[in-house]
Design a protein around this motif. Sequence first.
Motif, PDB file in Angstrom:
ATOM      1  N   GLY A  54     -37.273  66.697  87.968  1.00  8.07           N
ATOM      2  CA  GLY A  54     -38.311  66.506  86.968  1.00  8.07           C
ATOM      3  C   GLY A  54     -37.839  65.880  85.672  1.00  8.07           C
ATOM      4  N   ASP A  55     -36.533  65.615  85.545  1.00  6.11           N
ATOM      5  CA  ASP A  55     -36.011  65.091  84.275  1.00  6.11           C
ATOM      6  C   ASP A  55     -36.249  63.599  84.108  1.00  6.11           C
ATOM      7  OD1 ASP A  55     -34.462  65.087  81.803  1.00  6.11           O
ATOM      8  OD2 ASP A  55     -32.882  64.116  82.970  1.00  6.11           O
ATOM      9  N   LEU A  66     -38.375  47.560  84.383  1.00  6.31           N
ATOM     10  CA  LEU A  66     -38.568  48.994  84.532  1.00  6.31           C
ATOM     11  C   LEU A  66     -37.344  49.726  83.991  1.00  6.31           C
ATOM     12  CD1 LEU A  66     -40.156  49.306  88.091  1.00  6.31           C
ATOM     13  CD2 LEU A  66     -41.294  49.593  85.879  1.00  6.31           C
ATOM     14  N   PHE A  67     -37.591  50.753  83.185  1.00  5.64           N
ATOM     15  CA  PHE A  67     -36.528  51.556  82.598  1.00  5.64           C
ATOM     16  C   PHE A  67     -36.619  52.985  83.125  1.00  5.64           C
ATOM     17  CE2 PHE A  67     -36.560  47.964  79.908  1.00  5.64           C
ATOM     18  CZ  PHE A  67     -35.357  47.922  79.216  1.00  5.64           C
ATOM     19  N   CYS A  68     -35.482  53.666  83.097  1.00  5.43           N
ATOM     20  CA  CYS A  68     -35.422  55.071  83.494  1.00  5.43           C
ATOM     21  C   CYS A  68     -35.065  55.901  82.261  1.00  5.43           C
ATOM     22  CB  CYS A  68     -34.376  55.269  84.590  1.00  5.43           C
ATOM     23  SG  CYS A  68     -34.261  56.970  85.197  1.00  5.43           S
ATOM     24  N   ARG A  69     -35.813  56.976  82.030  1.00  3.55           N
ATOM     25  CA  ARG A  69     -35.604  57.813  80.846  1.00  3.55           C
ATOM     26  C   ARG A  69     -35.413  59.271  81.244  1.00  3.55           C
ATOM     27  NH1 ARG A  69     -40.402  57.301  78.165  1.00  3.55           N
ATOM     28  NH2 ARG A  69     -39.687  55.728  76.686  1.00  3.55           N
ATOM     29  N   SER A  70     -34.493  59.935  80.536  1.00  3.84           N
ATOM     30  CA  SER A  70     -34.320  61.377  80.682  1.00  3.84           C
ATOM     31  C   SER A  70     -35.275  62.083  79.733  1.00  3.84           C
ATOM     32  CB  SER A  70     -32.878  61.779  80.360  1.00  3.84           C
ATOM     33  OG  SER A  70     -32.776  63.178  80.178  1.00  3.84           O
ATOM     34  N   THR A  71     -36.147  62.907  80.284  1.00  4.27           N
ATOM     35  CA  THR A  71     -37.101  63.645  79.455  1.00  4.27           C
ATOM     36  C   THR A  71     -36.380  64.624  78.543  1.00  4.27           C
ATOM     37  OG1 THR A  71     -38.763  63.467  81.204  1.00  4.27           O
ATOM     38  CG2 THR A  71     -39.126  65.144  79.510  1.00  4.27           C
ATOM     39  N   ARG A  72     -35.318  65.243  79.041  1.00  2.00           N
ATOM     40  CA  ARG A  72     -34.605  66.261  78.266  1.00  2.00           C
ATOM     41  C   ARG A  72     -33.778  65.657  77.140  1.00  2.00           C
ATOM     42  NH1 ARG A  72     -32.088  68.374  75.161  1.00  2.00           N
ATOM     43  NH2 ARG A  72     -30.921  70.354  75.213  1.00  2.00           N
ATOM     44  N   TYR A  73     -33.037  64.581  77.422  1.00  5.57           N
ATOM     45  CA  TYR A  73     -32.078  64.070  76.445  1.00  5.57           C
ATOM     46  C   TYR A  73     -32.503  62.759  75.775  1.00  5.57           C
ATOM     47  CZ  TYR A  73     -28.967  67.481  78.656  1.00  5.57           C
ATOM     48  OH  TYR A  73     -28.410  68.630  79.151  1.00  5.57           O
ATOM     49  N   GLY A  74     -33.493  62.089  76.308  1.00  5.36           N
ATOM     50  CA  GLY A  74     -33.913  60.827  75.708  1.00  5.36           C
ATOM     51  C   GLY A  74     -33.042  59.643  76.070  1.00  5.36           C
ATOM     52  N   PHE A  75     -32.066  59.814  76.980  1.00  5.41           N
ATOM     53  CA  PHE A  75     -31.273  58.677  77.439  1.00  5.41           C
ATOM     54  C   PHE A  75     -32.185  57.716  78.208  1.00  5.41           C
ATOM     55  CE2 PHE A  75     -27.784  62.088  78.172  1.00  5.41           C
ATOM     56  CZ  PHE A  75     -27.554  62.168  76.807  1.00  5.41           C
ATOM     57  N   SER A  76     -31.964  56.418  78.053  1.00  4.51           N
ATOM     58  CA  SER A  76     -32.763  55.448  78.810  1.00  4.51           C
ATOM     59  C   SER A  76     -31.911  54.235  79.150  1.00  4.51           C
ATOM     60  CB  SER A  76     -34.005  55.015  78.023  1.00  4.51           C
ATOM     61  OG  SER A  76     -33.654  54.351  76.835  1.00  4.51           O
ATOM     62  N   TYR A  77     -32.219  53.628  80.282  1.00  6.69           N
ATOM     63  CA  TYR A  77     -31.484  52.440  80.713  1.00  6.69           C
ATOM     64  C   TYR A  77     -32.374  51.558  81.580  1.00  6.69           C
ATOM     65  CZ  TYR A  77     -30.901  55.051  85.108  1.00  6.69           C
ATOM     66  OH  TYR A  77     -31.130  55.754  86.262  1.00  6.69           O
ATOM     67  N   ASN A  78     -31.989  50.298  81.676  1.00  7.89           N
ATOM     68  CA  ASN A  78     -32.707  49.309  82.468  1.00  7.89           C
ATOM     69  C   ASN A  78     -32.339  49.479  83.941  1.00  7.89           C
ATOM     70  OD1 ASN A  78     -33.849  46.981  83.599  1.00  7.89           O
ATOM     71  ND2 ASN A  78     -33.318  45.704  81.843  1.00  7.89           N
ATOM     72  N   THR A  79     -33.340  49.620  84.807  1.00  4.46           N
ATOM     73  CA  THR A  79     -33.077  49.779  86.239  1.00  4.46           C
ATOM     74  C   THR A  79     -32.796  48.453  86.930  1.00  4.46           C
ATOM     75  OG1 THR A  79     -35.397  49.536  86.888  1.00  4.46           O
ATOM     76  CG2 THR A  79     -34.637  51.762  86.283  1.00  4.46           C
ATOM     77  N   CYS A  80     -32.988  47.331  86.209  1.00  4.07           N
ATOM     78  CA  CYS A  80     -32.822  45.981  86.763  1.00  4.07           C
ATOM     79  C   CYS A  80     -33.886  45.660  87.814  1.00  4.07           C
ATOM     80  CB  CYS A  80     -31.426  45.779  87.345  1.00  4.07           C
ATOM     81  SG  CYS A  80     -30.112  45.961  86.118  1.00  4.07           S
ATOM     82  N   CYS A  81     -35.001  46.368  87.771  1.00  2.00           N
ATOM     83  CA  CYS A  81     -36.151  46.069  88.626  1.00  2.00           C
ATOM     84  C   CYS A  81     -37.314  45.618  87.749  1.00  2.00           C
ATOM     85  CB  CYS A  81     -36.567  47.295  89.437  1.00  2.00           C
ATOM     86  SG  CYS A  81     -35.351  47.835  90.656  1.00  2.00           S
ATOM     87  N   LEU A  82     -38.147  44.734  88.281  1.00  2.00           N
ATOM     88  CA  LEU A  82     -39.294  44.229  87.541  1.00  2.00           C
ATOM     89  C   LEU A  82     -40.547  45.012  87.913  1.00  2.00           C
ATOM     90  CD1 LEU A  82     -38.685  40.369  87.787  1.00  2.00           C
ATOM     91  CD2 LEU A  82     -38.052  41.934  85.934  1.00  2.00           C
TER      92      LEU A  82
END
Length: 360
Positions: A54-55, A66-82
């Motif tokens: 669930g994070d 498309l980016f991936c984000r951690s709900t708990r920590y706020g970390f985010s990164y690019n998934t390299c997918c459109l």
Amino acid sequence: MLLDFESIGYDCEFGLVQRYWGLEPLGLFRFTSAPINELIAALDTDFIEYGAEGDLSIFEGPEDHLFCRSTRYGFSYNTCCLASQTEPSAIVDREYKKVRYLKERFLEDLAAGQKIFVRNEVGDADETENLARALRRHGPATLLSIVAPTDRRRAGDVGWRADGIIEATIDTAVLFRRSGSVPLEDWLTVCGRAHALVHGQDAEPEPADDAEAPCEPFDREGRDRSDPSIHLLSSDEVVLASASARKLRSGEMYAFSAWIWLPADFAGTRVAIDFLPVRYGYFDADLSKRECWQRIWASCKPRVQDTEVQIRLIGRGPPNACFWSADWRLEASPYPTSRPAPIPLVELHPDEFGDRVERA
């Protein structure tokens, strides 16, 4: 040497430094945005909630990515997918597996204490010390804190600030946030000096591979580029000159450079070098510098299928805006080797250059 370092944020600049040197190491935070306080909290809790059920969530970011984000920590990164080509639900399981694997590797590296962890612009002194403490909770880690110059700190200065903390100054780090240009040579200098402090080795950065001597590329008309030529813009953004480079070895880094002179009244908004099909590192013209030579460059790593690469000099600005270029060079290296600037130009009207005027 650069493989002994690992990024822990604030942005992806150091990850790009490694890429522009031809390296692609795995890293939990290599291309991840990680707020400092949340990073410290994650270190203090062994990242127990990062990648837990669930994070993670997938969201659409700039330019259809498309980016991936951690709900708990706020970390985010690019998934390299459109977003236009991928359903978020189709990649979320993959991202959970990726985060869990990289998290395990990261904690193992912390415990081993062999790597130097790079934080670009940590913040105030308390945050730096708290981050170092959180890192060393897991093992004898070293933190390399990148800071801006002050009256007491000059660009390139590197030294121990406290136990486990090395402080290094990079004057041009702001360029990455302003234009995306990475000051690769500055990064190599401070990393070399930091590596020497930790390991007691020579403080000089790794030399470029000079197995192939630099060669003079030519433009589409076969003209020698060692002498200055003037370029006139004809529309908003144009390719002012181009050259093809063949028989480059796939998987190796090549850098193309040129010296640029912007007149005082230059009205353009961009002068840059591009590589096709893929540009790696680059350093575009600093438009605040006028009436002097400055060096711009770009690098590439040809793929197996690339029988040739296109090198282009690009200008953006109103019609008839002009600038000079000289000393075009292609080298087998991740970035250009040092060369003296050309002789300063005297003010000349474009008509005085005759056939050296480049019109798009």
